[in-house]
Design an enzyme around this catalytic site. Structure first.
Site, PDB file in Angstrom:
ATOM      1  N   GLN A 120     -25.169  26.496 -10.527  1.00  0.00           N
ATOM      2  CA  GLN A 120     -26.034  27.650 -10.560  1.00  0.00           C
ATOM      3  C   GLN A 120     -26.435  27.940  -9.286  1.00  0.00           C
ATOM      4  O   GLN A 120     -26.707  29.355  -8.739  1.00  0.00           O
ATOM      5  CB  GLN A 120     -27.470  27.066 -11.428  1.00  0.00           C
ATOM      6  CG  GLN A 120     -28.578  27.848 -11.096  1.00  0.00           C
ATOM      7  CD  GLN A 120     -29.798  27.683 -12.030  1.00  0.00           C
ATOM      8  OE1 GLN A 120     -29.765  27.735 -13.404  1.00  0.00           O
ATOM      9  NE2 GLN A 120     -30.718  26.759 -11.473  1.00  0.00           N
ATOM     10  N   GLY A 139     -39.119  16.956  -8.548  1.00  0.00           N
ATOM     11  CA  GLY A 139     -37.825  17.644  -8.195  1.00  0.00           C
ATOM     12  C   GLY A 139     -38.358  19.090  -7.952  1.00  0.00           C
ATOM     13  O   GLY A 139     -38.000  19.748  -7.063  1.00  0.00           O
ATOM     14  N   HIS A 140     -38.849  19.794  -8.936  1.00  0.00           N
ATOM     15  CA  HIS A 140     -39.479  21.204  -8.795  1.00  0.00           C
ATOM     16  C   HIS A 140     -40.582  21.234  -7.749  1.00  0.00           C
ATOM     17  O   HIS A 140     -40.242  22.125  -7.004  1.00  0.00           O
ATOM     18  CB  HIS A 140     -40.362  21.639 -10.129  1.00  0.00           C
ATOM     19  CG  HIS A 140     -39.455  21.502 -11.381  1.00  0.00           C
ATOM     20  ND1 HIS A 140     -39.295  20.524 -12.406  1.00  0.00           N
ATOM     21  CD2 HIS A 140     -38.318  22.453 -11.616  1.00  0.00           C
ATOM     22  CE1 HIS A 140     -38.550  21.028 -13.401  1.00  0.00           C
ATOM     23  NE2 HIS A 140     -37.887  21.989 -13.189  1.00  0.00           N
ATOM     24  N   LYS A 149     -29.565  19.933  -7.671  1.00  0.00           N
ATOM     25  CA  LYS A 149     -29.131  19.316  -9.033  1.00  0.00           C
ATOM     26  C   LYS A 149     -28.416  20.207  -9.974  1.00  0.00           C
ATOM     27  O   LYS A 149     -27.496  19.669 -10.499  1.00  0.00           O
ATOM     28  CB  LYS A 149     -30.514  18.982  -9.682  1.00  0.00           C
ATOM     29  CG  LYS A 149     -30.730  19.238 -11.282  1.00  0.00           C
ATOM     30  CD  LYS A 149     -30.588  17.593 -11.710  1.00  0.00           C
ATOM     31  CE  LYS A 149     -30.514  17.525 -13.246  1.00  0.00           C
ATOM     32  NZ  LYS A 149     -31.041  18.414 -13.936  1.00  0.00           N
ATOM     33  N   ASP A 150     -28.705  21.585  -9.618  1.00  0.00           N
ATOM     34  CA  ASP A 150     -27.904  22.341 -10.596  1.00  0.00           C
ATOM     35  C   ASP A 150     -26.798  23.183  -9.527  1.00  0.00           C
ATOM     36  O   ASP A 150     -27.012  24.222  -9.129  1.00  0.00           O
ATOM     37  CB  ASP A 150     -28.815  23.537 -11.221  1.00  0.00           C
ATOM     38  CG  ASP A 150     -29.854  22.667 -12.041  1.00  0.00           C
ATOM     39  OD1 ASP A 150     -29.301  22.559 -13.322  1.00  0.00           O
ATOM     40  OD2 ASP A 150     -30.879  22.521 -11.904  1.00  0.00           O
ATOM     41  N   ALA A 201     -42.244  22.373 -17.516  1.00  0.00           N
ATOM     42  CA  ALA A 201     -41.993  20.807 -17.787  1.00  0.00           C
ATOM     43  C   ALA A 201     -41.902  20.372 -16.230  1.00  0.00           C
ATOM     44  O   ALA A 201     -40.599  19.812 -16.126  1.00  0.00           O
ATOM     45  CB  ALA A 201     -40.989  20.666 -18.747  1.00  0.00           C
ATOM     46  N   LEU A 202     -42.612  20.480 -15.531  1.00  0.00           N
ATOM     47  CA  LEU A 202     -42.249  20.308 -14.074  1.00  0.00           C
ATOM     48  C   LEU A 202     -42.335  18.892 -13.564  1.00  0.00           C
ATOM     49  O   LEU A 202     -43.026  17.994 -14.350  1.00  0.00           O
ATOM     50  CB  LEU A 202     -43.463  21.119 -13.041  1.00  0.00           C
ATOM     51  CG  LEU A 202     -43.405  22.555 -13.101  1.00  0.00           C
ATOM     52  CD1 LEU A 202     -44.361  23.219 -12.207  1.00  0.00           C
ATOM     53  CD2 LEU A 202     -42.066  23.320 -13.062  1.00  0.00           C
ATOM     54  N   MET A 238     -38.175  26.599 -15.383  1.00  0.00           N
ATOM     55  CA  MET A 238     -38.438  26.838 -16.799  1.00  0.00           C
ATOM     56  C   MET A 238     -39.732  26.076 -17.320  1.00  0.00           C
ATOM     57  O   MET A 238     -39.968  25.560 -18.522  1.00  0.00           O
ATOM     58  CB  MET A 238     -37.450  26.318 -17.476  1.00  0.00           C
ATOM     59  CG  MET A 238     -36.247  27.421 -17.256  1.00  0.00           C
ATOM     60  SD  MET A 238     -35.071  27.511 -18.629  1.00  0.00           S
ATOM     61  CE  MET A 238     -34.345  25.990 -18.746  1.00  0.00           C
TER      62      MET A 238
HETATM   63  P1  AMP Z   1     -35.294  24.301 -14.339  1.00  0.00           P
HETATM   64  O1  AMP Z   1     -36.927  24.362 -14.742  1.00  0.00           O
HETATM   65  O2  AMP Z   1     -34.629  23.288 -14.836  1.00  0.00           O
HETATM   66  O3  AMP Z   1     -34.776  25.523 -14.529  1.00  0.00           O
HETATM   67  O4  AMP Z   1     -35.116  23.948 -12.646  1.00  0.00           O
HETATM   68  C1  AMP Z   1     -35.901  24.907 -11.845  1.00  0.00           C
HETATM   69  C2  AMP Z   1     -35.385  24.500 -10.446  1.00  0.00           C
HETATM   70  O5  AMP Z   1     -35.535  23.354  -9.935  1.00  0.00           O
HETATM   71  C3  AMP Z   1     -33.777  24.786 -10.309  1.00  0.00           C
HETATM   72  O6  AMP Z   1     -33.486  25.542  -8.831  1.00  0.00           O
HETATM   73  C4  AMP Z   1     -33.352  23.403 -10.447  1.00  0.00           C
HETATM   74  O7  AMP Z   1     -32.123  23.213  -9.635  1.00  0.00           O
HETATM   75  C5  AMP Z   1     -34.501  22.667  -9.648  1.00  0.00           C
HETATM   76  N1  AMP Z   1     -34.653  21.252  -9.983  1.00  0.00           N
HETATM   77  C6  AMP Z   1     -34.476  20.754 -11.190  1.00  0.00           C
HETATM   78  N2  AMP Z   1     -34.514  19.151 -11.074  1.00  0.00           N
HETATM   79  C7  AMP Z   1     -34.416  19.027  -9.896  1.00  0.00           C
HETATM   80  C8  AMP Z   1     -34.414  17.775  -9.013  1.00  0.00           C
HETATM   81  N3  AMP Z   1     -34.052  16.627  -9.587  1.00  0.00           N
HETATM   82  N4  AMP Z   1     -34.319  17.856  -7.748  1.00  0.00           N
HETATM   83  C9  AMP Z   1     -34.471  19.025  -7.069  1.00  0.00           C
HETATM   84  N5  AMP Z   1     -34.535  20.339  -7.760  1.00  0.00           N
HETATM   85  C10 AMP Z   1     -34.356  20.142  -9.013  1.00  0.00           C
END
Ligand code: AMP
Length: 272
Positions: free
Chosen positions: A151, A33-34, A147-148, A29-30, A27
């Site tokens: 999901q 982790g992303h 992290k999720d 706001a990278l 989503m």
């Molecule tokens: P989001 O943008 O929050 O939907 O996350 C996109 C992807 O990045 C999802 O698969 C999340 O689980 C992963 N993600 C978010 N934060 C982290 C993190 N700290 N470490 C690893 N993957 C992450």
């Protein structure tokens, strides 16, 4: 780096791939982790397509959606820096054409537990968007963050039921130096709160050394005392998300959700 906005441009991009395609949905706001998901996919030999799409259907809280950080120029810069091959930035109509929603049913009950319970409708939104993305992109592999964790379980069961050609990969959680799991929402925490939030991972680690009801309760008490309002802290089976029955076994994880300064934080640790 190729930036795509429409379904047509995505389909023509797919005609000229240099390597098998992996897809990383985000989503925006990278943060690191992303990026670690993209790098893992690249290291596994894939060409990587990242999506930046804030999916309104997965927000059960309208204020959370409104306040979700939007940083597309910085996101593109970060993705370019790590040599991402392509980025897909669809708008709502592009994803949910004619506002049709497919009825998708998973064979498991996971979507109703924990995150599903506290965020009603959230996983329906996640399932809808992933179904649209996977149908359109048809990647060879997808990468999700641990992290999720819930999901991950849901994306995996969606793939097993509807997209059996797609490889599913789960990537370890990337953390701040103090142990706080990186999250786009952390940007809304004050400096002090970010420091205090280290207590979450500290206690996940303590519980994992000796999983017991007493240690769960003690950790909950300490975390609460630090000003974090716990939504859940439990030990579950990774496959079913059933709560712990007191018997330690493989495939368990400690899962946490709570609020700090009004920001919802989640984290987990797989017990090894
Ligand atoms: P989001 O943008 O929050 O939907 O996350 C996109 C992807 O990045 C999802 O698969 C999340 O689980 C992963 N993600 C978010 N934060 C982290 C993190 N700290 N470490 C690893 N993957 C992450």
């Amino acid at each position: 780096m190729i930036v795509l906005f429409s379904r047509d441009s995505l389909l023509s991009y797919k005609q000229n791939l240099n390597k098998p395609l992996a897809f990383v949905p985000t989503m925006g706001a990278l943060h690191d982790g992303h990026l670690s998901l993209v790098e893992k996919a690249q290291n596994d030999g894939f060409e990587v397509l990242v999506s930046l799409f804030i999916n309104p259907k997965q927000f059960n809280n309208p204020e959370d959606l409104l306040k979700y950080p939007k940083t597309i120029p910085q996101d593109l810069e970060l993705l370019k820096r790590i040599k991402t091959h392509a980025v897909f930035i669809p708008d709502y109509q592009t994803i949910y054409q004619n506002n049709q929603t497919n009825e998708i049913f998973l064979d498991s009950e996971i979507q109703h537990k924990f995150e599903g319970h506290f965020r009603p409708g959230h996983f329906n939104g996640v399932i809808s968007v992933l179904y649209e993305f996977f149908s359109l992109i048809q990647p060879l592999a997808v990468y999700f963050g641990q992290k999720d964790l819930q999901q991950c379980a849901i994306a995996h069961s969606l793939i097993q039921k509807y997209f059996s050609n797609i490889e599913f990969h789960r990537v370890e959680t990337k953390r701040e130096p103090n142990g706080l799991a990186m999250s786009s929402r952390n940007a809304r925490l004050s400096f002090n709160a970010k420091n205090n939030a280290a207590i979450i991972f500290d206690h996940l680690q303590l519980i994992s050394k000796q999983p017991s009801a007493d240690n769960l309760n003690l950790a909950a008490q300490k975390i609460n005392e630090s000003g974090i309002e716990i939504e859940y802290l439990d030990i579950i089976d990774i496959q079913t998300f059933d709560s712990w029955n007191g018997i330690p076994s493989k495939n368990q994880a400690i899962i946490f959700a709570g609020y700090l300064e009004g920001i919802r934080l989640i984290d987990n640790l797989i017990i090894s």
